[in-house]
Design an enzyme around this catalytic site. Structure first.
Site, PDB file in Angstrom:
ATOM      1  N   SER A 178      32.256 -14.999  -3.844  1.00  0.00           N
ATOM      2  CA  SER A 178      32.734 -16.087  -2.986  1.00  0.00           C
ATOM      3  C   SER A 178      33.510 -17.134  -3.781  1.00  0.00           C
ATOM      4  O   SER A 178      33.087 -17.546  -4.873  1.00  0.00           O
ATOM      5  CB  SER A 178      31.543 -16.751  -2.298  1.00  0.00           C
ATOM      6  OG  SER A 178      31.953 -17.972  -1.729  1.00  0.00           O
ATOM      7  N   TYR A 192      24.042 -21.538  -1.541  1.00  0.00           N
ATOM      8  CA  TYR A 192      24.803 -20.315  -1.230  1.00  0.00           C
ATOM      9  C   TYR A 192      25.747 -19.979  -2.387  1.00  0.00           C
ATOM     10  O   TYR A 192      25.785 -18.845  -2.874  1.00  0.00           O
ATOM     11  CB  TYR A 192      25.593 -20.488   0.078  1.00  0.00           C
ATOM     12  CG  TYR A 192      26.616 -19.386   0.286  1.00  0.00           C
ATOM     13  CD1 TYR A 192      26.219 -18.107   0.719  1.00  0.00           C
ATOM     14  CD2 TYR A 192      27.976 -19.600   0.033  1.00  0.00           C
ATOM     15  CE1 TYR A 192      27.161 -17.089   0.882  1.00  0.00           C
ATOM     16  CE2 TYR A 192      28.912 -18.585   0.198  1.00  0.00           C
ATOM     17  CZ  TYR A 192      28.502 -17.337   0.625  1.00  0.00           C
ATOM     18  OH  TYR A 192      29.426 -16.333   0.784  1.00  0.00           O
ATOM     19  N   ILE A 214      17.607  -4.799   1.518  1.00  0.00           N
ATOM     20  CA  ILE A 214      17.882  -4.678   0.076  1.00  0.00           C
ATOM     21  C   ILE A 214      17.023  -5.619  -0.772  1.00  0.00           C
ATOM     22  O   ILE A 214      17.070  -5.570  -1.997  1.00  0.00           O
ATOM     23  CB  ILE A 214      19.377  -4.912  -0.244  1.00  0.00           C
ATOM     24  CG1 ILE A 214      19.827  -6.327   0.180  1.00  0.00           C
ATOM     25  CG2 ILE A 214      20.254  -3.834   0.374  1.00  0.00           C
ATOM     26  CD1 ILE A 214      21.095  -6.808  -0.486  1.00  0.00           C
ATOM     27  N   VAL A 272      33.956 -22.072  10.846  1.00  0.00           N
ATOM     28  CA  VAL A 272      34.674 -22.863  11.833  1.00  0.00           C
ATOM     29  C   VAL A 272      35.151 -22.065  13.058  1.00  0.00           C
ATOM     30  O   VAL A 272      35.031 -22.528  14.189  1.00  0.00           O
ATOM     31  CB  VAL A 272      35.839 -23.625  11.126  1.00  0.00           C
ATOM     32  CG1 VAL A 272      36.828 -22.686  10.464  1.00  0.00           C
ATOM     33  CG2 VAL A 272      36.566 -24.534  12.075  1.00  0.00           C
ATOM     34  N   ASN A 294      20.171  -4.403   7.295  1.00  0.00           N
ATOM     35  CA  ASN A 294      18.911  -4.667   8.017  1.00  0.00           C
ATOM     36  C   ASN A 294      19.164  -5.400   9.332  1.00  0.00           C
ATOM     37  O   ASN A 294      18.234  -5.836   9.986  1.00  0.00           O
ATOM     38  CB  ASN A 294      17.915  -5.443   7.144  1.00  0.00           C
ATOM     39  CG  ASN A 294      18.332  -6.887   6.936  1.00  0.00           C
ATOM     40  OD1 ASN A 294      19.472  -7.257   7.236  1.00  0.00           O
ATOM     41  ND2 ASN A 294      17.433  -7.703   6.425  1.00  0.00           N
ATOM     42  N   LEU A 295      20.422  -5.548   9.706  1.00  0.00           N
ATOM     43  CA  LEU A 295      20.842  -6.128  10.989  1.00  0.00           C
ATOM     44  C   LEU A 295      20.362  -7.565  11.184  1.00  0.00           C
ATOM     45  O   LEU A 295      20.197  -8.008  12.319  1.00  0.00           O
ATOM     46  CB  LEU A 295      20.374  -5.236  12.155  1.00  0.00           C
ATOM     47  CG  LEU A 295      20.911  -3.804  12.139  1.00  0.00           C
ATOM     48  CD1 LEU A 295      20.285  -2.994  13.279  1.00  0.00           C
ATOM     49  CD2 LEU A 295      22.432  -3.771  12.249  1.00  0.00           C
TER      50      LEU A 295
HETATM   51  N1  NAD Z   1      33.078 -14.610   5.625  1.00  0.00           N
HETATM   52  C1  NAD Z   1      33.608 -15.228   4.578  1.00  0.00           C
HETATM   53  O1  NAD Z   1      34.508 -16.080   4.721  1.00  0.00           O
HETATM   54  C2  NAD Z   1      33.154 -14.894   3.177  1.00  0.00           C
HETATM   55  C3  NAD Z   1      33.713 -15.615   2.098  1.00  0.00           C
HETATM   56  C4  NAD Z   1      33.280 -15.316   0.811  1.00  0.00           C
HETATM   57  C5  NAD Z   1      32.361 -14.313   0.591  1.00  0.00           C
HETATM   58  N2  NAD Z   1      31.828 -13.637   1.660  1.00  0.00           N
HETATM   59  C6  NAD Z   1      30.837 -12.596   1.376  1.00  0.00           C
HETATM   60  O2  NAD Z   1      31.197 -11.405   2.091  1.00  0.00           O
HETATM   61  C7  NAD Z   1      30.020 -10.702   2.473  1.00  0.00           C
HETATM   62  C8  NAD Z   1      30.022 -10.393   3.963  1.00  0.00           C
HETATM   63  O3  NAD Z   1      30.026 -11.611   4.683  1.00  0.00           O
HETATM   64  P1  NAD Z   1      30.243 -11.687   6.259  1.00  0.00           P
HETATM   65  O4  NAD Z   1      30.996 -12.922   6.530  1.00  0.00           O
HETATM   66  O5  NAD Z   1      30.744 -10.372   6.751  1.00  0.00           O
HETATM   67  O6  NAD Z   1      28.746 -11.939   6.734  1.00  0.00           O
HETATM   68  P2  NAD Z   1      27.813 -11.122   7.788  1.00  0.00           P
HETATM   69  O7  NAD Z   1      26.579 -11.943   7.936  1.00  0.00           O
HETATM   70  O8  NAD Z   1      28.577 -10.787   9.012  1.00  0.00           O
HETATM   71  O9  NAD Z   1      27.510  -9.800   6.981  1.00  0.00           O
HETATM   72  C9  NAD Z   1      26.425  -9.662   6.095  1.00  0.00           C
HETATM   73  C10 NAD Z   1      25.710  -8.374   6.448  1.00  0.00           C
HETATM   74  O10 NAD Z   1      24.645  -8.180   5.507  1.00  0.00           O
HETATM   75  C11 NAD Z   1      23.470  -7.794   6.229  1.00  0.00           C
HETATM   76  N3  NAD Z   1      22.310  -8.229   5.447  1.00  0.00           N
HETATM   77  C12 NAD Z   1      21.933  -9.505   5.193  1.00  0.00           C
HETATM   78  N4  NAD Z   1      20.782  -9.510   4.476  1.00  0.00           N
HETATM   79  C13 NAD Z   1      20.448  -8.211   4.267  1.00  0.00           C
HETATM   80  C14 NAD Z   1      19.362  -7.569   3.607  1.00  0.00           C
HETATM   81  N5  NAD Z   1      18.386  -8.275   3.010  1.00  0.00           N
HETATM   82  N6  NAD Z   1      19.325  -6.214   3.588  1.00  0.00           N
HETATM   83  C15 NAD Z   1      20.299  -5.480   4.183  1.00  0.00           C
HETATM   84  N7  NAD Z   1      21.343  -6.034   4.849  1.00  0.00           N
HETATM   85  C16 NAD Z   1      21.414  -7.386   4.886  1.00  0.00           C
HETATM   86  C17 NAD Z   1      23.595  -8.504   7.574  1.00  0.00           C
HETATM   87  O11 NAD Z   1      22.809  -7.922   8.602  1.00  0.00           O
HETATM   88  C18 NAD Z   1      25.083  -8.399   7.845  1.00  0.00           C
HETATM   89  O12 NAD Z   1      25.394  -7.223   8.543  1.00  0.00           O
HETATM   90  C19 NAD Z   1      28.848 -11.568   2.017  1.00  0.00           C
HETATM   91  O13 NAD Z   1      28.418 -11.089   0.771  1.00  0.00           O
HETATM   92  C20 NAD Z   1      29.447 -12.944   1.867  1.00  0.00           C
HETATM   93  O14 NAD Z   1      28.753 -13.727   0.937  1.00  0.00           O
HETATM   94  C21 NAD Z   1      32.194 -13.915   2.955  1.00  0.00           C
END
Ligand code: NAD
Length: 329
Positions: free
Chosen positions: A121, A145, A57, A189, A34-35
């Site tokens: 996570s 979270y 979603i 960070v 959903n961007l």
């Molecule tokens: N970045 C990290 O270090 C890290 C660590 C542990 C877990 N994660 C998990 O990895 C996944 C991706 O994280 P990321 O860092 O790429 O974050 P991000 O915010 O870049 O990516 C999340 C994506 O989900 C989309 N999104 C959010 N809510 C939505 C909704 N309701 N409907 C449809 N799309 C939706 C966002 O637009 C985004 O493109 C997440 O589930 C996050 O919890 C990330």
């Protein structure tokens, strides 16, 4: 062989790297996003094997269900992923990370998906007492979270047990790399430091900088998702990290040695983080390949990506973390 992949959150940081790798391996990819934090420019919209669907979603609908038709593998990354704002907006995090996961699971089950991979996570380990931290370490949920991501994981594992959906849950440690979020929220960070560096502002190091994190480069993480998507067994939880500890000061010094300030340590966060990644090697034959210095250098080479990202300073951070300190003290 599975050909049709669906990646929720595919326009986000990690998701877009997963999508790139799938396209490179000649898979057809449907991105559902959903961007809200993702960006269209993160994905190869002109690639004929890529389909982008703007969909939230949080709500189950026939439309959501129909997107999953003829899909073989679902990689579920869509979530609200910034840690600090979850303390201010727990219900929003619940709607996306828990209800959203339930909806994605339901749509997968209705469409007889062959494999489901969940982005869990490592925040579920809270402040661990075992290093390196393996998958059997006690769960300690310190903030909303972490709670909502663990609830999502529990749903995924339950769907494996009850509805026989073939699932794998990857518990990610600190993922860094190009295209990391530049949304308004006070976040990870690297995004904070890079925006400060571009603007010649001091890097804001939280705590004394001696705390360590297990930083894993995003292309290595994308490979882990790809390997997990082909893993036959169901129900495994697998840590994905570098297996190494890096201090926050090392990163700050690498980016901007002579321009940094120190802020109060945040309660609820560990002094150390280091993944035990033996299981990932044994089950997925996966190992990290990018060394931290090379990873940071790749970010510095692409620093313009953070040109319009918010620039945080002491006052703004103290405002953004006020509720955090109030409740987690
Ligand atoms: N970045 C990290 O270090 C890290 C660590 C542990 C877990 N994660 C998990 O990895 C996944 C991706 O994280 P990321 O860092 O790429 O974050 P991000 O915010 O870049 O990516 C999340 C994506 O989900 C989309 N999104 C959010 N809510 C939505 C909704 N309701 N409907 C449809 N799309 C939706 C966002 O637009 C985004 O493109 C997440 O589930 C996050 O919890 C990330």
């Amino acid at each position: 062989m599975s050909k049709n992949y669906l990646v929720t959150g595919g326009a986000g940081f990690i998701g877009s790297h997963v999508v790139d790798l799938l396209l490179k391996n000649k898979k057809s990819v449907t991105v559902v996003d959903n961007l809200c934090t993702g960006r269209k420019k993160n994905i190869q919209l002109k690639n004929k094997k890529l389909k982008f669907v703007n969909c939230n979603i949080q709500n189950y609908s026939k439309r959501l269900e129909s997107i999953f038709k003829n899909i073989d593998v679902v990689i579920h990354l869509a979530a609200l992923a910034d840690i600090v704002p979850s303390i201010n907006h727990p219900e929003e995090y619940f709607q996306t990370n828990v209800n959203g996961t339930l909806n994605v699971l339901k749509a997968s089950q209705e469409n007889n998906i062959k494999k489901f991979v969940y982005a869990a996570s490592a925040s579920c380990y809270g402040i661990p007492d075992k290093f390196p931290t393996d998958e059997n370490t006690k769960i300690k949920l310190e903030y909303p979270y972490a709670l909502t991501k663990k609830m999502g994981e529990d749903l995924v594992l339950h769907w494996s047990k009850v509805y026989k959906l073939n699932v794998t849950s990857l518990r990610l440690f600190n993922v860094y790399g190009t295209r990391s979020r530049t949304s308004g929220a006070y976040g990870a960070v690297f995004g904070v430091f890079l925006a400060q560096k571009i603007n010649n502002k001091p890097l804001t190091v939280v705590g004394d900088g001696k705390q360590t994190r297990d930083f894993i480069y995003v292309s290595d993480v994308a490979k882990a998702f790809y390997k997990a998507s082909k893993y036959k067994k169901s129900g495994d939880i697998i840590n994905i990290g570098s297996g190494k500890e890096t201090t926050v000061d090392f990163i700050a010094n690498f980016i901007s040695k002579n321009n940094k300030i120190y802020l109060p340590k945040r309660p609820g966060e560990p002094d150390r983080s280091r993944a035990n990644i033996i299981k990932a090697y044994k089950l997925l034959n996966w190992k990290p390949t990018i060394k931290i210095a090379n990873g940071i250098q790749m970010l510095l080479d692409n620093i313009n990506y953070w040109k319009n990202a918010p620039v945080w300073n002491k006052t703004k951070i103290s405002k953004a973390t006020k509720v955090w300190f109030k409740f987690l003290k």
